[in-house]
Structure formats: structure tokens, C-alpha cells
Design a protein around this motif. Sequence first.
Motif, mmCIF file in Angstrom:
data_model
loop_
_atom_site.group_PDB
_atom_site.id
_atom_site.type_symbol
_atom_site.label_atom_id
_atom_site.label_comp_id
_atom_site.label_asym_id
_atom_site.label_seq_id
_atom_site.Cartn_x
_atom_site.Cartn_y
_atom_site.Cartn_z
ATOM 1 N N SER A 183 -19.771 53.620 138.708
ATOM 2 C CA SER A 183 -20.205 52.876 139.885
ATOM 3 C C SER A 183 -19.111 51.740 140.189
ATOM 4 C CB SER A 183 -21.612 52.183 139.360
ATOM 5 O OG SER A 183 -21.411 51.206 138.449
ATOM 6 N N GLN A 184 -18.436 51.312 139.290
ATOM 7 C CA GLN A 184 -17.534 50.208 139.391
ATOM 8 C C GLN A 184 -16.094 50.743 140.242
ATOM 9 O OE1 GLN A 184 -18.045 46.977 138.319
ATOM 10 N NE2 GLN A 184 -20.185 47.660 138.188
ATOM 11 N N GLU A 185 -15.970 52.113 139.765
ATOM 12 C CA GLU A 185 -14.595 52.628 140.170
ATOM 13 C C GLU A 185 -14.829 53.449 141.701
ATOM 14 O OE1 GLU A 185 -11.301 52.567 139.026
ATOM 15 O OE2 GLU A 185 -12.121 50.745 137.684
ATOM 16 N N GLU A 186 -15.861 54.148 141.427
ATOM 17 C CA GLU A 186 -16.005 55.154 142.755
ATOM 18 C C GLU A 186 -17.453 55.344 143.051
ATOM 19 O OE1 GLU A 186 -15.119 56.566 145.844
ATOM 20 O OE2 GLU A 186 -13.215 56.279 144.798
ATOM 21 N N PRO A 187 -18.145 54.414 143.804
ATOM 22 C CA PRO A 187 -19.757 54.410 143.904
ATOM 23 C C PRO A 187 -20.138 55.637 144.729
ATOM 24 C CG PRO A 187 -18.777 52.763 145.011
ATOM 25 C CD PRO A 187 -17.578 53.237 144.188
ATOM 26 N N ARG A 188 -18.961 56.089 145.605
ATOM 27 C CA ARG A 188 -19.488 57.267 146.674
ATOM 28 C C ARG A 188 -19.589 58.622 145.785
ATOM 29 N NH1 ARG A 188 -15.662 58.552 149.666
ATOM 30 N NH2 ARG A 188 -16.897 59.982 151.161
ATOM 31 N N LEU A 189 -18.561 58.662 144.939
ATOM 32 C CA LEU A 189 -18.729 59.797 143.967
ATOM 33 C C LEU A 189 -19.853 60.045 143.215
ATOM 34 C CD1 LEU A 189 -17.554 62.521 142.584
ATOM 35 C CD2 LEU A 189 -16.186 60.908 141.316
ATOM 36 N N LEU A 190 -20.361 58.548 142.672
ATOM 37 C CA LEU A 190 -21.470 58.651 141.753
ATOM 38 C C LEU A 190 -22.628 59.091 142.719
ATOM 39 C CD1 LEU A 190 -23.184 57.808 139.331
ATOM 40 C CD2 LEU A 190 -23.103 55.504 140.138
ATOM 41 N N ASN A 191 -22.810 58.423 143.721
ATOM 42 C CA ASN A 191 -24.073 58.683 144.862
ATOM 43 C C ASN A 191 -24.019 60.231 144.908
ATOM 44 O OD1 ASN A 191 -24.990 56.153 144.883
ATOM 45 N ND2 ASN A 191 -23.724 55.827 146.625
ATOM 46 N N HIS A 192 -23.015 61.115 145.285
ATOM 47 C CA HIS A 192 -22.655 62.544 145.400
ATOM 48 C C HIS A 192 -23.391 63.274 144.091
ATOM 49 C CE1 HIS A 192 -21.348 66.335 146.711
ATOM 50 N NE2 HIS A 192 -20.821 66.627 145.606
ATOM 51 N N LEU A 193 -22.849 62.748 142.774
ATOM 52 C CA LEU A 193 -23.223 63.390 141.761
ATOM 53 C C LEU A 193 -24.707 63.491 141.552
ATOM 54 C CD1 LEU A 193 -20.313 62.403 139.520
ATOM 55 C CD2 LEU A 193 -20.782 64.580 140.418
ATOM 56 N N LYS A 194 -25.406 62.189 141.769
ATOM 57 C CA LYS A 194 -26.521 62.116 141.818
ATOM 58 C C LYS A 194 -27.297 62.703 142.613
ATOM 59 C CE LYS A 194 -27.025 57.159 139.863
ATOM 60 N NZ LYS A 194 -27.438 55.794 140.211
ATOM 61 N N ASN A 195 -27.107 62.930 143.989
ATOM 62 C CA ASN A 195 -27.816 63.329 144.963
ATOM 63 C C ASN A 195 -27.518 64.943 144.832
ATOM 64 O OD1 ASN A 195 -28.443 60.883 146.202
ATOM 65 N ND2 ASN A 195 -26.577 61.044 147.806
ATOM 66 N N SER A 196 -26.651 65.532 144.259
ATOM 67 C CA SER A 196 -26.533 66.987 144.110
ATOM 68 C C SER A 196 -27.209 67.486 142.983
ATOM 69 C CB SER A 196 -25.096 67.149 143.875
ATOM 70 O OG SER A 196 -24.436 66.799 142.738
#
Length: 294
Positions: A183-196
Motif C-alpha cells: 500500500s505504501q509502494e504501489e496502492p494501484r497494484l494492491l487494489n487490483h490484487l484485492k479486486n481480482s
Amino acid sequence: MADDPQRNFRSSYYEKVGFRGVEEKKSLEILLKDNPLDLEKLSTFSQRFPLPLMYRTHVWKVLLGILPPHSDSHALVGGYRKEQYQDILEALEVMRYINPSTPSTHVYLRMFQLEIQVLPRCSETSAPDEENEDFLSIGRAMEEIVDDPIDCYWLIKFFINQFNTKFGDSLPHLPKSLEHYLSQEEPRLLNHLKNSGALAQLPYSLWFRRCFAGCLPESSLQRVWDKVISGSCKILVFVALEILLSYKIMLMGIARAEGVVKFLCNIPQENTDAIVTKAIDLWHKYCGTPMHAV
């Protein structure tokens, strides 16, 4: 320890002309001349710098307790370890748990089970369960790092025992730590992993319980294990984090969780040295560098 401008200049010069690590190697050699060895300084050195290949096995054996801090006892204790290894091996052969065709990692597993008194009956032996697969994965990786089978067995045994004893309670919390740093380094990737739905299915067993054995090639893995053996399981979180960051674009393009997991279980091997280097840098960034080193 305060920074030494002259030392920093020399280190920078050595690195530029292709002799990176010369100063560190000399520092380690000085530490290894102490008797008894200072385990705290050796641990700190291992956390700050990669161990030179020629000293890695020896330092691991000392830090894991296979050899005692008193250097003048190493030959004697090494002899005892060899005798104990042979006794366990012969016992398993007599009981017909192993034979000349038994894979070496399965031999190590039976030896380990005999020592901790969980050896199954011969009639009840079956395919290894998940816990045993963790042992075998670490064993296969250690075999690639260490040539001598006696050293290999003791390193596997003490590595697993130390890891479970020191970090067993921390393991369940590592996925949450990974989520935090992502979440500190790449929140967009975190959201993608959560949503998928991929976040909950990441190969945590492969990454954390097996300390990346079976995931990273041994040339990269041993640099990670330097940090684990010297006292940090948090490095595992940052290796996982850097894997995700390194393949961010590819992962963002995979819509289904199954595809994400499949890719992460088979990451390309040619980039792992750079991934581990960046992971160690991130680890130092967030967790700090030990300051009581040599």
C-alpha cells in the motif's frame, strides 16, 4: 558506528573498479579471527552485507549453533557432528527406512524425523504431506548451495528449527505486512490484487514457509537466507513485495486470480538477482540498518 569518510571513499573506489565487497570481506575475516566469535557482530555483518561465498557455510554453521563460538572447538564438534550423522544414517538403513536409491532429501527428512521422534512406522509411510514438502523444498535448495552431505543435513535441520522457533509466531502476520508495504509502494497494484481476489491466494507458503525455496534460484536464495539466518524473517516480506513490484505491469494485465497465482509460482529466473538486491534495499529503507556492526 560513525561513518568513516576514508572507508566510504575506498569502498566507492573498489566498487567502481570492479572489486565490490573487498572491504567487507576483510572486515569479515577480522571477525572470524576472534575467539570466541562475536555472534552479534557476525549477525549484524550478515544483515548489512552479502556473505562471501567462501565463508558463507562456515558463518551459517556458527550463527545456527551447529558450531560453537569458540573456534578452537570447531574441529572437535565437527567430528561429533560427523559421527552423529553416520549413526543416524546407519540406524535408518538397519530399520529399512532408506536404501541406496532413496533420494538424499528424503534421507534427510527421515533423519530429521528420527531425531525429533516423529518417525512414522515403516508400514505407515506415505507421500510427504505439506509440512514435509516444506522440509523437502528447503532441503533441495540447501543441496544446491552446500556440497558436503553432512554439512547439508545439519544446516537444513538447524535452519528449520531456528526458523520455526524464532519466527513461527510471526509467520501468520507476514501477509498483512506485505499488504501494508504494498500500500505504501504501489496502492494501484494492491487494489487490483484485492479486486481480482488474487491477494488472498498469493503463494504465501512458497514464499514464507519455505523461505522462497523452489521459487528463487540458489544464487539469489542464499542472499535472502543470509538475512533470515542472521535474525530477520521480515526480509521475506520485502522479497515478495519486490517480486510484485517488478512484475507490476504484467500483473495489472491479468484479470483472474488463478492467472496471477500461476505466474507468481513460476517467475522468470533471470531477473531474480536484481529483485533480491532491490528487496534488500527496501528492507533497509523500512527497517533500518543495524548500527552495532563492525
